[in-house]
Write a protein that holds these residues in place. Structure first.
Motif, PDB file in Angstrom:
ATOM      1  N   LEU A 132       0.828  -1.210   0.000  1.00  0.00           N
ATOM      2  CA  LEU A 132       0.000   0.000   0.000  1.00  0.00           C
ATOM      3  C   LEU A 132       0.862   1.259   0.000  1.00  0.00           C
ATOM      4  N   PHE A 133       1.954   1.200   0.723  1.00  0.00           N
ATOM      5  CA  PHE A 133       2.863   2.346   0.778  1.00  0.00           C
ATOM      6  C   PHE A 133       3.703   2.456  -0.497  1.00  0.00           C
ATOM      7  N   ASP A 134       4.238   1.344  -0.971  1.00  0.00           N
ATOM      8  CA  ASP A 134       5.116   1.356  -2.149  1.00  0.00           C
ATOM      9  C   ASP A 134       4.414   1.916  -3.383  1.00  0.00           C
ATOM     10  N   PHE A 135       3.111   1.649  -3.504  1.00  0.00           N
ATOM     11  CA  PHE A 135       2.373   2.094  -4.687  1.00  0.00           C
ATOM     12  C   PHE A 135       1.550   3.348  -4.414  1.00  0.00           C
ATOM     13  N   LYS A 136       1.935   4.063  -3.306  1.00  0.00           N
ATOM     14  CA  LYS A 136       1.373   5.382  -2.984  1.00  0.00           C
ATOM     15  C   LYS A 136      -0.142   5.369  -2.783  1.00  0.00           C
ATOM     16  N   LEU A 187      -5.774  -1.111   7.990  1.00  0.00           N
ATOM     17  CA  LEU A 187      -5.983  -2.550   8.186  1.00  0.00           C
ATOM     18  C   LEU A 187      -6.543  -2.830   9.572  1.00  0.00           C
ATOM     19  N   ALA A 188      -6.024  -2.158  10.579  1.00  0.00           N
ATOM     20  CA  ALA A 188      -6.484  -2.385  11.960  1.00  0.00           C
ATOM     21  C   ALA A 188      -7.942  -1.994  12.144  1.00  0.00           C
ATOM     22  N   SER A 222       2.395   3.631   8.454  1.00  0.00           N
ATOM     23  CA  SER A 222       1.535   3.716   9.649  1.00  0.00           C
ATOM     24  C   SER A 222       0.078   3.929   9.247  1.00  0.00           C
ATOM     25  N   GLU A 223      -0.156   4.700   8.157  1.00  0.00           N
ATOM     26  CA  GLU A 223      -1.530   4.872   7.669  1.00  0.00           C
ATOM     27  C   GLU A 223      -2.079   3.546   7.155  1.00  0.00           C
ATOM     28  N   LYS A 259     -10.405  -2.769  -2.085  1.00  0.00           N
ATOM     29  CA  LYS A 259     -11.013  -1.502  -1.698  1.00  0.00           C
ATOM     30  C   LYS A 259     -10.273  -0.962  -0.487  1.00  0.00           C
ATOM     31  N   VAL A 260      -9.965   0.340  -0.501  1.00  0.00           N
ATOM     32  CA  VAL A 260      -9.267   0.988   0.614  1.00  0.00           C
ATOM     33  C   VAL A 260     -10.128   2.158   1.079  1.00  0.00           C
TER      34      VAL A 260
END
Length: 403
Positions: free
Chosen positions: A345-349, A361-362, A355-356, A390-391
């Motif tokens: 999720l972070f690598d692909f912006k 996820l949490a 942490s976000e 979905k995010v």
């Protein structure tokens, strides 16, 4: 042929529209008259401190007013606070802002300019950086500058008084911020300064300082503070904002979550509808009014075709319970080393930080192929070509693997 007085009246009417306060209206009329007679555009100042990478809809209200001045033939002077961003405006803050590094400021600055270009015209725009003059001040200049305003004038402001009552610290560098913003006005010889209604003190300090330096005092045009998604003022600090560079789906979806009681203000400040048209729209069903509002905002920062597509997509997902017809496709090279969903999720912006991603996820805000994923189950995920996920509430993605 329009007369001088008619042109002054027209310009004043446009400037007053949606403004919350003008200091002073008579001075504004005088400046416009002088500008027309001398055929010299007014210099309209607006300062932006790049303390974060996003321009939100609340700040866009002020930028749109600046665009109106441009349409009237005046010069927009956009000051990028690359120096003052490292101090941080204490306005409305109960605690001291964290100081930013040069690298953070430069990164945010680049993002700000790109986003501001969505609203401002480029042909009568002057961009300045306040490090041009603030970084050159020596101790003698600083003492001379600070001797123009008293401690009583600075400390009487409401946010400092609140901090004193609550025994929260006020650092010396915060006291000088209004002086530095005011000195910007002196250096660019501002005729007008724009700001949110919470900027009145800083802008008045600019008038004081200009007078001390032998300049004609700037007129102040203040705009209302747009309410955020939680009914507090829209702020990056509160996280209750919509960024103008967010995706159409995010802008539309977040607008649909707006509390009903905020819609009147949003229609007034963010759309071009007349008071009568807004009243008619709001007299109908709240959901339909909100759809109209979301459509108009997406259209403003993208285009009508995309706004219609976004609206159709939203209705399919949340009313018809269909999968979106056009999720954002993420192309993943087969050589990519997938170690975890958080890293992905972070690598692909998709998220701004790991942490976000962990927080999403949490809180159960991530779904993969329709199944909610948490921190525990995320360890078992292996993304494949065609995987749909979905995010949050409004962001949909589809994986495409590339050999």
């Amino acid at each position: 042929m329009i007369t001088l007085e008619e042109e002054i009246k027209k310009q004043v009417s446009i400037i007053k529209r949606k403004s919350s306060k003008i200091i002073t209206l008579e001075e504004l009329k005088i400046k416009i008259k002088k500008s027309l007679l001398e055929q010299k555009p007014l210099r309209v100042k607006l300062g932006i401190d790049p303390t974060a990478p996003d321009i939100h809809l609340g700040f866009a209200v002020v930028l749109k007013k600046m665009r109106e001045f441009q349409e009237l033939g005046h010069k927009a002077v956009l000051i990028i606070g690359d120096f003052t961003a490292k101090i941080g405006d204490p306005t409305g803050k109960k605690i001291t802002r964290p100081q930013l590094s040069d690298q953070e400021v430069k990164k945010n600055m680049k993002s700000y300019l790109k986003q501001a270009s969505k609203i401002l015209k480029q042909d009568n725009l002057e961009i300045r950086y306040n490090s041009e003059w603030l970084s050159k001040l020596n101790l003698n200049s600083i003492i001379k500058l600070f001797s123009q305003v008293t401690l009583q004038q600075i400390i009487e402001r409401e946010d400092f008084q609140n901090r004193l009552k609550e025994n929260n610290p006020i650092y010396l560098h915060e006291l000088i911020y209004p002086m530095l913003q005011a000195y910007d006005s002196v250096n660019v010889e501002a005729d007008i300064e724009l700001g949110g209604s919470d900027q009145e003190f800083n802008c008045i300090t600019g008038r004081i300082l200009q007078s001390k330096f032998g300049q004609e005092k700037q007129v102040i045009v203040l705009l209302p503070l747009l309410l955020g998604l939680d009914k507090r003022k829209m702020s990056k600090s509160y996280g209750n904002y919509i960024g103008i560079s967010e995706s159409p789906d995010e802008i539309y979806g977040k607008t649909m979550s707006l509390p009903d009681e905020c819609m009147m203000q949003w229609f007034d400040l963010l759309t071009n509808f007349s008071s009568a048209e807004i009243k008619k729209i709001l007299s109908g069903h709240p959901k339909e009014a909100k759809e109209k509002l979301a459509f108009e905002i997406v259209k403003e920062y993208y285009d009508e075709h995309l706004a219609q597509k976004t609206q159709d997509n939203f209705r399919d997902i949340f009313q018809e319970k269909k999968m979106p017809s056009s999720p954002v496709e993420i192309t993943v090279n087969s050589t990519y080393n997938f170690s975890s969903l958080i890293n992905f999720l972070f690598d692909f912006k998709i998220t701004k930080s790991k942490s976000e991603a962990r927080h999403l996820l949490a809180s159960g805000a991530v779904e993969v192929n329709g199944e909610k994923i948490n921190l525990a189950t995320a360890k078992n995920i292996r993304l494949k070509d065609g995987t749909f996920f979905k995010v949050g509430k409004h962001r949909f993605f589809k994986i495409r693997y590339k050999e």
